[in-house]
Design an enzyme around this catalytic site. Structure first.
Site, mmCIF file in Angstrom:
data_model
loop_
_atom_site.group_PDB
_atom_site.id
_atom_site.type_symbol
_atom_site.label_atom_id
_atom_site.label_comp_id
_atom_site.label_asym_id
_atom_site.label_seq_id
_atom_site.Cartn_x
_atom_site.Cartn_y
_atom_site.Cartn_z
ATOM 1 C CG ASP A 1 -66.824 -14.910 8.574
ATOM 2 O OD1 ASP A 1 -66.291 -14.077 7.815
ATOM 3 O OD2 ASP A 1 -66.184 -15.819 9.129
ATOM 4 C CD1 TRP B 1 -61.326 -21.012 8.636
ATOM 5 C CD2 TRP B 1 -62.045 -19.334 9.950
ATOM 6 N NE1 TRP B 1 -60.247 -20.249 8.977
ATOM 7 C CE2 TRP B 1 -60.650 -19.221 9.773
ATOM 8 C CE3 TRP B 1 -62.705 -18.388 10.722
ATOM 9 C CZ2 TRP B 1 -59.908 -18.196 10.357
ATOM 10 C CZ3 TRP B 1 -61.976 -17.358 11.301
ATOM 11 C CH2 TRP B 1 -60.600 -17.275 11.116
ATOM 12 C CE LYS C 1 -59.164 -15.389 3.660
ATOM 13 N NZ LYS C 1 -58.532 -16.622 4.033
HETATM 14 N N1 PLP Z 1 -63.796 -16.194 8.123
HETATM 15 C C1 PLP Z 1 -63.635 -17.191 7.255
HETATM 16 C C2 PLP Z 1 -64.824 -17.983 6.820
HETATM 17 C C3 PLP Z 1 -62.364 -17.493 6.762
HETATM 18 O O1 PLP Z 1 -62.224 -18.492 5.899
HETATM 19 C C4 PLP Z 1 -61.259 -16.730 7.212
HETATM 20 C C5 PLP Z 1 -59.902 -17.025 6.755
HETATM 21 O O2 PLP Z 1 -59.564 -18.041 6.231
HETATM 22 C C6 PLP Z 1 -61.491 -15.693 8.097
HETATM 23 C C7 PLP Z 1 -62.767 -15.456 8.544
HETATM 24 C C8 PLP Z 1 -60.379 -14.854 8.649
HETATM 25 O O3 PLP Z 1 -59.808 -14.018 7.765
HETATM 26 P P1 PLP Z 1 -58.597 -13.070 8.165
HETATM 27 O O4 PLP Z 1 -57.375 -13.697 7.611
HETATM 28 O O5 PLP Z 1 -58.930 -11.772 7.550
HETATM 29 O O6 PLP Z 1 -58.531 -12.999 9.642
#
Ligand code: PLP
Length: 398
Positions: free
Chosen positions: A212, A131, A247
């Protein structure tokens, strides 16, 4: 003048894609770039369990006063239950401390700030690809990042040997960022055997795992998706986890996430928490309340919790169904073998399409996806799948 020397930042590749999508006037355009779940009607709806929890909150909530710096203790406890399992020593034992952060992003950033501020490490190893925000979160927190290979393009698989080989070059004390499940963008996760090897390897090399956990429940199930984290916990006395409720509760805009830090003993954990608090205090002072109150209400009410598990299962199963349908339809259309899509987990799939093919999808068919070839399978539904298959077939046959 102060600001005239500032260069414009490049557009965020994914948010930029959304802007371009919005401007596209074609009626049958499709957005497979976004990272949000959509139902079969292409809508990102509010979960029923969330709506019900909000009704309860509307009735019962008596104040909008500040929350404690680390959020409500019960929220952190429930988050740990999800991560480690109900009976784990990390739920109540005191070695694991949790702190509500604004989304998974906030949890990653506060975790990275804590690592930097406490001089715990200066380098963090991040998968390539990942990401994209991971890299900038690390650098803006003052950490240097290195990349480890993750994706075997030829076999649409995890480049496991190369990953371990590269991580062997890490120095004792470096941090290694891992995706707990549903790796974004590839959709490829380590097998159980590979998790065992990774967990032991990190412990032997004295590397600090930072996990993560943004997609718990989107892979194989709430418990199943925690296998990687729980395996890390078996061998590594200290690690961090950034979880997100964006999500799995569909709470994207409520910014609800949790940083959990595990220490080898309770005394250390208390000191850790005191420093995490400083990191939170200086970054955001205290967290937003609504999302965490929703999650706490749902998870602590057996009926709402059962409803949530059911709705999460519904999202997970719809994505799996689309994976199978997409690969079958592509094969039938003569586009080739896309069976690997059914082996991937979560919202995303590395489709194997190259930059030019992705560009042709957008230009000729109004189908938007990330240039890396990542498609959001959660954006596919029974109404758009045939036109997606037709378009992909046309671009791969060109
Ligand atoms: N980590 C990963 C791998 C993600 O894909 C995302 C969001 O797309 C996040 C963290 C961040 O999520 P949040 O929207 O809760 O900040």
């Amino acid at each position: 003048m102060f600001f005239d020397r500032i260069d414009a930042a490049p557009a965020d590749p994914i948010l930029g894609l959304n802007e371009a999508f919005k401007k596209d006037t074609r009626a049958n355009k499709t957005n497979l770039g976004v990272g949000v779940y959509q139902n079969n009607e292409g809508k990102t709806v509010i979960l029923d369990c969330v709506k019900e929890a909000e009704k309860i909150l509307l009735e019962k909530e008596e104040t909008k006063s500040y929350l404690p710096i680390t959020g409500l203790p019960e929220f952190g406890r429930l988050a740990r239950e999800l991560i480690f399992g109900k009976d784990s020593e990390f739920v109540d034992g005191g070695k694991a401390v949790s702190c509500h952060c604004p989304g998974g992003t906030g949890a990653l950033r506060i975790g990275a700030d804590f690592i930097h501020q406490q001089n715990i490490a200066s380098t963090i190893w991040i998968s390539d690809p990942t990401w994209a925000n991971h890299y900038q979160i690390a650098t803006s927190a003052g950490l240097k990042f290195e990349r480890y290979p993750y994706y075997d393009r030829a076999n649409h698989n995890l480049a496991f040997d190369r990953m371990i080989e590269t991580l062997s070059q890490a120095k004792e004390g470096d941090v290694v960022l891992l995706h707990a499940c549903c790796h974004n963008p590839t959709g490829i996760d380590p097998t159980h055997e590979q998790w065992e090897i990774i967990a032991k390897f990190l412990a032997e090399k004295k590397l600090l795992p930072f996990i993560d956990f943004a997609y718990q429940g989107f892979g194989h199930g709430i418990e199943e998706d925690a296998f990687g984290v729980r395996t890390i916990a078996k061998y590594n006395p200290e690690f961090l986890i950034a979880s997100s409720f964006s999500k799995n509760f569909g709470l994207y805009s409520e910014r609800s996430g949790v940083l959990t830090v595990v220490s080898a003993d309770v005394e250390t954990a208390v000191k850790v928490m005191s420093q995490v608090k400083i990191a939170v205090r200086t970054a955001i002072s205290n967290p937003p309340a609504h999302g965490e109150k929703i999650v706490t209400t749902v998870l602590s009410d057996p009926t709402l919790r059962a409803k949530w598990e059911d709705e999460l299962k519904g999202m997970r199963e719809r994505i799996s169904k689309m994976r199978v349908l997409l690969s079958h339809k592509l094969k039938d259309a003569g586009a080739g073998d896309f069976d690997f899509i059914t082996e991937q987990n979560g919202m995303f799939s590395f489709s194997g399409l190259d930059k030019d093919q992705i560009e042709a999808l957008k230009r000729d068919f109004g189908i938007y996806a990330v240039a890396s070839g990542r498609i959001c399978v959660a954006g596919i539904n029974s109404n758009n799948i045939d036109s997606i298959v037709e378009a992909i077939t046309a671009v791969v046959k060109k």
